[in-house]
Write a protein that holds these residues in place. Sequence first.
Motif, PDB file in Angstrom:
ATOM      1  N   PHE A  45     -52.390 -17.942  98.474  1.00 54.97           N
ATOM      2  CA  PHE A  45     -51.004 -17.665  98.065  1.00 54.97           C
ATOM      3  C   PHE A  45     -50.884 -17.692  96.541  1.00 54.97           C
ATOM      4  N   LEU A  46     -51.452 -18.743  95.962  1.00 54.53           N
ATOM      5  CA  LEU A  46     -51.310 -18.935  94.524  1.00 54.53           C
ATOM      6  C   LEU A  46     -51.920 -17.764  93.754  1.00 54.53           C
ATOM      7  N   TRP A  47     -53.133 -17.349  94.136  1.00 57.83           N
ATOM      8  CA  TRP A  47     -53.790 -16.267  93.391  1.00 57.83           C
ATOM      9  C   TRP A  47     -53.183 -14.912  93.717  1.00 57.83           C
ATOM     10  N   MET A  48     -52.609 -14.791  94.896  1.00 58.42           N
ATOM     11  CA  MET A  48     -51.888 -13.565  95.223  1.00 58.42           C
ATOM     12  C   MET A  48     -50.698 -13.405  94.274  1.00 58.42           C
ATOM     13  N   TRP A  49     -50.068 -14.521  93.994  1.00 57.54           N
ATOM     14  CA  TRP A  49     -48.927 -14.534  93.066  1.00 57.54           C
ATOM     15  C   TRP A  49     -49.390 -14.298  91.627  1.00 57.54           C
ATOM     16  N   ILE A  50     -50.486 -14.937  91.257  1.00 59.28           N
ATOM     17  CA  ILE A  50     -51.008 -14.760  89.889  1.00 59.28           C
ATOM     18  C   ILE A  50     -51.405 -13.301  89.647  1.00 59.28           C
TER      19      ILE A  50
END
Lengths: 312, 281
Positions: free
Chosen positions: B109-114
């Motif tokens: 989720f975090l890297w998808m957002w980044i």
Amino acid sequence: MSATTQLPATPTPPSASSPAGGDAPRPPQRLRRGALRSERPGVRIAAWATVVVCGGFGLLPVYWLLATSLTPRDQVFSYPPKFFPSAPTLDAFAALASNEQLFGYLRNSVIVSVLTAVLSVLVSAYMGYSFSKFRYRGRRSLMYLVLASQMFPQALLLVTLYSVFSAYNLLNTYTALVLSFTTFTLPLCVWMLKGFFDTIPDELIEAARVDGASRLRIIHSIVLPLAAPGLIAAGLFAFVRGWNDFVFALTLAGPEKQTLPPGLVNTFIGEASTAWPELMAASLVVSLPVAIAFIALQKYLVGGLTAGAVKG
Amino acid sequence: MLLLLPGVALLAGVVLYPLIAALVTAFFEQSLVLPGRTFVGLQNIVEVLQGDFLRLLRQTLVFTLGTTILPFVVGFALALALNTKIRGAKVLRGLMLIPWLVPGVVVSFLWMWIFNANYGVMNALLQTLGLVDDPQAWLAQPGTAMGAVILAKTWQSFPWMMVMLLAGLQTVPVELHEAAEMDGAGTVRRFFAITMPHLKGIVGLVLLLEFIWNFQHFDIIYVLTGGGPAGATQTFATAVYETAFQGYDLGKAGALGLLWMVLLMALVVVYVRFSEKGEER
């Protein structure tokens, strides 16, 4: 010397690298290990540069996770993004708290992970004890089969597990999830507990046998209580691995029985505009039990690392 | 041995039988949703070998090597830096574990957002530094998707490498370094002559384990890209899953799995040998 005098209050954790000879007050002539007392300026500068670059890579995403979870929803969709949210808010967390479906996933996660931990520890305690204290034909082969079995790919196991659970009408049940989770928790618990039982002196078991205790009695009244810290550590590791599982719960359960990881994917991903602050807030909440478990497990970490307790 | 019975039964039921049964489907035409199956011999395996196999093998190796070497470099650099007496080393050691504590889906989720194409902080950062002219859709372009996935997995893996290597560094005797320094050996010289020989075993172990795990890694790839775009981040793990659970073609999934297992087992045998050496002290 009587065996009971050696009874340790708590067995020392299994550790791959513990040097022979315990860690009582160190004799002065012993080699010092670890860091040098003083470094050259060049080394210091290199160390700091590494910490800034690699540490930034490690921690900036963590900051971004926190910052986004505190950003008001309308501010998230602006470019370039604001590095410091101008009006931090807990709205995202409040939105989570009113989402009943997420609570369903949370309940499933707790139930399945706890059951997985209990089942894994129960079964592994006997197996680990057998591996540790008895010698028989096929023992080594079986031990390494257990070790290797955690490296069999989950995607492949699922091909059959799905069909079998389907045939017995077990799809979308806690039973299916717990059984499938033991594919990766069992090997880890068996090896960790074997390590713990190895630290229990054979003389203690011998003395109990001389006193006429049966094998099962020895296990239940002497060995297991002594290994309690190990049982708890193995159980916590199993809980964490179950909590983190994604693919089994995604495939073997529907929305009513799914755990948080696939539940969050279903809730947030693939919509036209993802609610990023809520997703980041949910991510923090899901990570919390794992972080707590790890803080509790600190001293068992390195021993558990090589047993596959936590993947890199 | 009655003690072994529950464990062996469970292991046989949920691991060994499923594995063997899955491999056997390689020789059948079989669907996930329809009953019955037909024996087709080597047909599935031939089809896989003539089809996607080499591309999947290449992509799996790129992913696996990338996610083994990069975390090793970052983790080793940090371990060496934090093994010095710089201020705050202890606190940093703890903080650096955070990426490894968060569940795999959270990493995704975090890297998808980044990496988000429209609002992502990666684009903002690179534009500020002047490294890209326009915002890129990192996860949606065949040329950049694999790199992006590897970076996300690297972020998750490096703390484990760091912890293991730090534990290894703690066993290097300081006296050796001090003696060598008095004899005029520089930092680099001492690193290769003293530190590295002491770490040989642990370095081999972490590289091997990381390689085995990443060779079958599923979660982060599946959530970030689902194997796309246009199959550019497809590995054996995601391909077997997709073939079985989106294509319903168990025969082909089994054939892919069989070839995958042959490669994996070679690695696992090396690992078991490695562990046996450590066990029989």
